[in-house]
Design a protein around this motif. Sequence first.
Motif, PDB file in Angstrom:
ATOM      1  N   GLY A 129      -0.378 126.902 -25.572  1.00  0.00           N
ATOM      2  CA  GLY A 129       0.489 126.704 -26.731  1.00  0.00           C
ATOM      3  C   GLY A 129       1.871 127.287 -26.559  1.00  0.00           C
ATOM      4  O   GLY A 129       2.620 127.427 -27.531  1.00  0.00           O
ATOM      5  N   GLY A 130       2.234 127.660 -25.322  1.00  0.00           N
ATOM      6  CA  GLY A 130       3.603 128.086 -25.058  1.00  0.00           C
ATOM      7  C   GLY A 130       3.938 129.505 -25.444  1.00  0.00           C
ATOM      8  O   GLY A 130       5.103 129.822 -25.679  1.00  0.00           O
ATOM      9  N   ILE A 131       2.950 130.400 -25.507  1.00  0.00           N
ATOM     10  CA  ILE A 131       3.205 131.797 -25.885  1.00  0.00           C
ATOM     11  C   ILE A 131       2.960 132.711 -24.690  1.00  0.00           C
ATOM     12  O   ILE A 131       1.943 132.602 -24.006  1.00  0.00           O
ATOM     13  CB  ILE A 131       2.318 132.226 -27.070  1.00  0.00           C
ATOM     14  CG1 ILE A 131       2.747 131.487 -28.337  1.00  0.00           C
ATOM     15  CG2 ILE A 131       2.374 133.737 -27.282  1.00  0.00           C
ATOM     16  CD1 ILE A 131       1.879 131.753 -29.541  1.00  0.00           C
ATOM     17  N   THR A 132       3.916 133.616 -24.445  1.00  0.00           N
ATOM     18  CA  THR A 132       3.767 134.651 -23.424  1.00  0.00           C
ATOM     19  C   THR A 132       4.178 135.988 -24.018  1.00  0.00           C
ATOM     20  O   THR A 132       5.215 136.082 -24.681  1.00  0.00           O
ATOM     21  CB  THR A 132       4.633 134.347 -22.187  1.00  0.00           C
ATOM     22  OG1 THR A 132       4.239 133.089 -21.642  1.00  0.00           O
ATOM     23  CG2 THR A 132       4.451 135.419 -21.124  1.00  0.00           C
ATOM     24  N   GLU A 133       3.364 137.005 -23.783  1.00  0.00           N
ATOM     25  CA  GLU A 133       3.643 138.353 -24.280  1.00  0.00           C
ATOM     26  C   GLU A 133       4.037 139.253 -23.118  1.00  0.00           C
ATOM     27  O   GLU A 133       3.434 139.183 -22.046  1.00  0.00           O
ATOM     28  CB  GLU A 133       2.393 138.961 -24.927  1.00  0.00           C
ATOM     29  CG  GLU A 133       1.782 138.140 -26.031  1.00  0.00           C
ATOM     30  CD  GLU A 133       0.299 138.434 -26.209  1.00  0.00           C
ATOM     31  OE1 GLU A 133      -0.210 138.161 -27.298  1.00  0.00           O
ATOM     32  OE2 GLU A 133      -0.354 138.912 -25.247  1.00  0.00           O
ATOM     33  N   LEU A 134       5.027 140.110 -23.347  1.00  0.00           N
ATOM     34  CA  LEU A 134       5.380 141.163 -22.401  1.00  0.00           C
ATOM     35  C   LEU A 134       5.128 142.494 -23.093  1.00  0.00           C
ATOM     36  O   LEU A 134       5.750 142.799 -24.114  1.00  0.00           O
ATOM     37  CB  LEU A 134       6.841 141.061 -21.972  1.00  0.00           C
ATOM     38  CG  LEU A 134       7.346 142.203 -21.078  1.00  0.00           C
ATOM     39  CD1 LEU A 134       6.571 142.249 -19.764  1.00  0.00           C
ATOM     40  CD2 LEU A 134       8.844 142.066 -20.823  1.00  0.00           C
ATOM     41  N   TYR A 135       4.182 143.244 -22.555  1.00  0.00           N
ATOM     42  CA  TYR A 135       3.807 144.540 -23.118  1.00  0.00           C
ATOM     43  C   TYR A 135       4.305 145.672 -22.226  1.00  0.00           C
ATOM     44  O   TYR A 135       4.319 145.556 -20.998  1.00  0.00           O
ATOM     45  CB  TYR A 135       2.279 144.683 -23.171  1.00  0.00           C
ATOM     46  CG  TYR A 135       1.555 143.822 -24.158  1.00  0.00           C
ATOM     47  CD1 TYR A 135       1.286 144.270 -25.449  1.00  0.00           C
ATOM     48  CD2 TYR A 135       1.071 142.572 -23.793  1.00  0.00           C
ATOM     49  CE1 TYR A 135       0.572 143.495 -26.351  1.00  0.00           C
ATOM     50  CE2 TYR A 135       0.357 141.782 -24.683  1.00  0.00           C
ATOM     51  CZ  TYR A 135       0.114 142.245 -25.959  1.00  0.00           C
ATOM     52  OH  TYR A 135      -0.597 141.476 -26.843  1.00  0.00           O
ATOM     53  N   TYR A 136       4.660 146.789 -22.868  1.00  0.00           N
ATOM     54  CA  TYR A 136       4.853 148.055 -22.175  1.00  0.00           C
ATOM     55  C   TYR A 136       3.930 149.073 -22.831  1.00  0.00           C
ATOM     56  O   TYR A 136       3.611 148.974 -24.025  1.00  0.00           O
ATOM     57  CB  TYR A 136       6.303 148.533 -22.261  1.00  0.00           C
ATOM     58  CG  TYR A 136       7.260 147.697 -21.449  1.00  0.00           C
ATOM     59  CD1 TYR A 136       7.203 147.704 -20.063  1.00  0.00           C
ATOM     60  CD2 TYR A 136       8.213 146.901 -22.071  1.00  0.00           C
ATOM     61  CE1 TYR A 136       8.077 146.929 -19.312  1.00  0.00           C
ATOM     62  CE2 TYR A 136       9.090 146.126 -21.328  1.00  0.00           C
ATOM     63  CZ  TYR A 136       9.017 146.146 -19.948  1.00  0.00           C
ATOM     64  OH  TYR A 136       9.877 145.373 -19.202  1.00  0.00           O
ATOM     65  N   SER A 155       8.909 125.777 -28.280  1.00  0.00           N
ATOM     66  CA  SER A 155       9.501 125.164 -29.477  1.00  0.00           C
ATOM     67  C   SER A 155       8.452 124.695 -30.480  1.00  0.00           C
ATOM     68  O   SER A 155       8.760 124.526 -31.662  1.00  0.00           O
ATOM     69  CB  SER A 155      10.391 123.988 -29.073  1.00  0.00           C
ATOM     70  OG  SER A 155       9.644 123.018 -28.352  1.00  0.00           O
ATOM     71  N   HIS A 156       7.219 124.492 -30.046  1.00  0.00           N
ATOM     72  CA  HIS A 156       6.176 124.019 -30.955  1.00  0.00           C
ATOM     73  C   HIS A 156       5.096 125.066 -31.214  1.00  0.00           C
ATOM     74  O   HIS A 156       4.064 124.759 -31.807  1.00  0.00           O
ATOM     75  CB  HIS A 156       5.538 122.739 -30.404  1.00  0.00           C
ATOM     76  CG  HIS A 156       6.516 121.619 -30.225  1.00  0.00           C
ATOM     77  ND1 HIS A 156       7.124 120.994 -31.287  1.00  0.00           N
ATOM     78  CD2 HIS A 156       7.024 121.045 -29.114  1.00  0.00           C
ATOM     79  CE1 HIS A 156       7.948 120.068 -30.840  1.00  0.00           C
ATOM     80  NE2 HIS A 156       7.915 120.080 -29.522  1.00  0.00           N
ATOM     81  N   SER A 157       5.337 126.308 -30.783  1.00  0.00           N
ATOM     82  CA  SER A 157       4.341 127.368 -30.964  1.00  0.00           C
ATOM     83  C   SER A 157       4.307 127.851 -32.409  1.00  0.00           C
ATOM     84  O   SER A 157       5.297 127.768 -33.134  1.00  0.00           O
ATOM     85  CB  SER A 157       4.668 128.558 -30.056  1.00  0.00           C
ATOM     86  OG  SER A 157       4.696 128.166 -28.706  1.00  0.00           O
ATOM     87  N   LYS A 158       3.166 128.383 -32.801  1.00  0.00           N
ATOM     88  CA  LYS A 158       3.061 128.997 -34.122  1.00  0.00           C
ATOM     89  C   LYS A 158       3.837 130.310 -34.144  1.00  0.00           C
ATOM     90  O   LYS A 158       4.042 130.943 -33.109  1.00  0.00           O
ATOM     91  CB  LYS A 158       1.592 129.247 -34.468  1.00  0.00           C
ATOM     92  CG  LYS A 158       0.802 127.963 -34.674  1.00  0.00           C
ATOM     93  CD  LYS A 158      -0.616 128.260 -35.105  1.00  0.00           C
ATOM     94  CE  LYS A 158      -1.381 126.973 -35.377  1.00  0.00           C
ATOM     95  NZ  LYS A 158      -2.771 127.246 -35.801  1.00  0.00           N
ATOM     96  N   GLU A 159       4.251 130.724 -35.339  1.00  0.00           N
ATOM     97  CA  GLU A 159       5.017 131.965 -35.472  1.00  0.00           C
ATOM     98  C   GLU A 159       4.162 133.159 -35.056  1.00  0.00           C
ATOM     99  O   GLU A 159       3.012 133.302 -35.463  1.00  0.00           O
ATOM    100  CB  GLU A 159       5.476 132.150 -36.920  1.00  0.00           C
ATOM    101  CG  GLU A 159       6.337 133.388 -37.097  1.00  0.00           C
ATOM    102  CD  GLU A 159       6.661 133.676 -38.548  1.00  0.00           C
ATOM    103  OE1 GLU A 159       7.189 134.767 -38.814  1.00  0.00           O
ATOM    104  OE2 GLU A 159       6.368 132.825 -39.404  1.00  0.00           O
ATOM    105  N   TYR A 160       4.756 134.008 -34.237  1.00  0.00           N
ATOM    106  CA  TYR A 160       4.053 135.178 -33.692  1.00  0.00           C
ATOM    107  C   TYR A 160       5.136 136.118 -33.200  1.00  0.00           C
ATOM    108  O   TYR A 160       5.941 135.755 -32.350  1.00  0.00           O
ATOM    109  CB  TYR A 160       3.133 134.705 -32.566  1.00  0.00           C
ATOM    110  CG  TYR A 160       2.422 135.770 -31.766  1.00  0.00           C
ATOM    111  CD1 TYR A 160       2.128 137.022 -32.283  1.00  0.00           C
ATOM    112  CD2 TYR A 160       2.013 135.498 -30.467  1.00  0.00           C
ATOM    113  CE1 TYR A 160       1.460 137.968 -31.533  1.00  0.00           C
ATOM    114  CE2 TYR A 160       1.337 136.435 -29.707  1.00  0.00           C
ATOM    115  CZ  TYR A 160       1.069 137.670 -30.243  1.00  0.00           C
ATOM    116  OH  TYR A 160       0.405 138.609 -29.497  1.00  0.00           O
ATOM    117  N   THR A 161       5.192 137.350 -33.731  1.00  0.00           N
ATOM    118  CA  THR A 161       6.344 138.205 -33.443  1.00  0.00           C
ATOM    119  C   THR A 161       6.027 139.488 -32.675  1.00  0.00           C
ATOM    120  O   THR A 161       6.907 140.016 -32.000  1.00  0.00           O
ATOM    121  CB  THR A 161       7.057 138.597 -34.747  1.00  0.00           C
ATOM    122  OG1 THR A 161       6.112 139.223 -35.634  1.00  0.00           O
ATOM    123  CG2 THR A 161       7.651 137.368 -35.429  1.00  0.00           C
TER     124      THR A 161
END
Length: 199
Positions: A129-136, A155-161
């Motif tokens: 779904g086009g989401i990538t997270e960068l964690y520290y 551009s079509h991903s669900k909101e996630y902040t």
Amino acid sequence: MPIEIPTDLTPELVPLSWLIGEWEGRGRLGSGDEDSEHFVQRVSFTHNGLPYLQYRAETWLSDDAGEKLRPLTVETGFWALERKLEEGDGGPGLIPADIVPVLKTADEVEERRNKEGGFDISVSIAHPGGITELYYGQIKGPQIQLSTDMVMRGSHSKEYTAATRIFGLVDGNLLWRWDVAASGKALEAHASAFLHKVS
């Protein structure tokens, strides 16, 4: 089950070595209340001689007895000590690293300990779904705490902040919790699981 450190593991992955292997178990969505949905999960942490662990987690919705109902999601990523890249590191792309690791000895790794006595780490995780997270975050013994620095959305991903994740090794089992800020809400419980090592 004792923790075995592979003989071909690059020295800077030793703090993460207790994660290496295959883990399976069950969890609950949300806060784990009585009406929270169940899932089963298989997680793997592997290494290939480079200074990162490869991560993959596959998850299925299940009934309360642990029988799989349908696929839920897959995520994949990379876990590493957080440090400045040096001349001997590989990349970008296919530029090879030196054959000798940048951190060659346990003493050089120990010098990277932070003020809390742990090691700073970075984790990148990609989702469908086009989401990538960068964690520290940090790893301190058998405990890991992570917070997102960035959530990248297509551009079509669900909101996630934002998100946080915690992992711990308890009596040889891997426990984790994931909190998420999405759909206009603040961080709240998203999922948690209890996994046992299978290999």
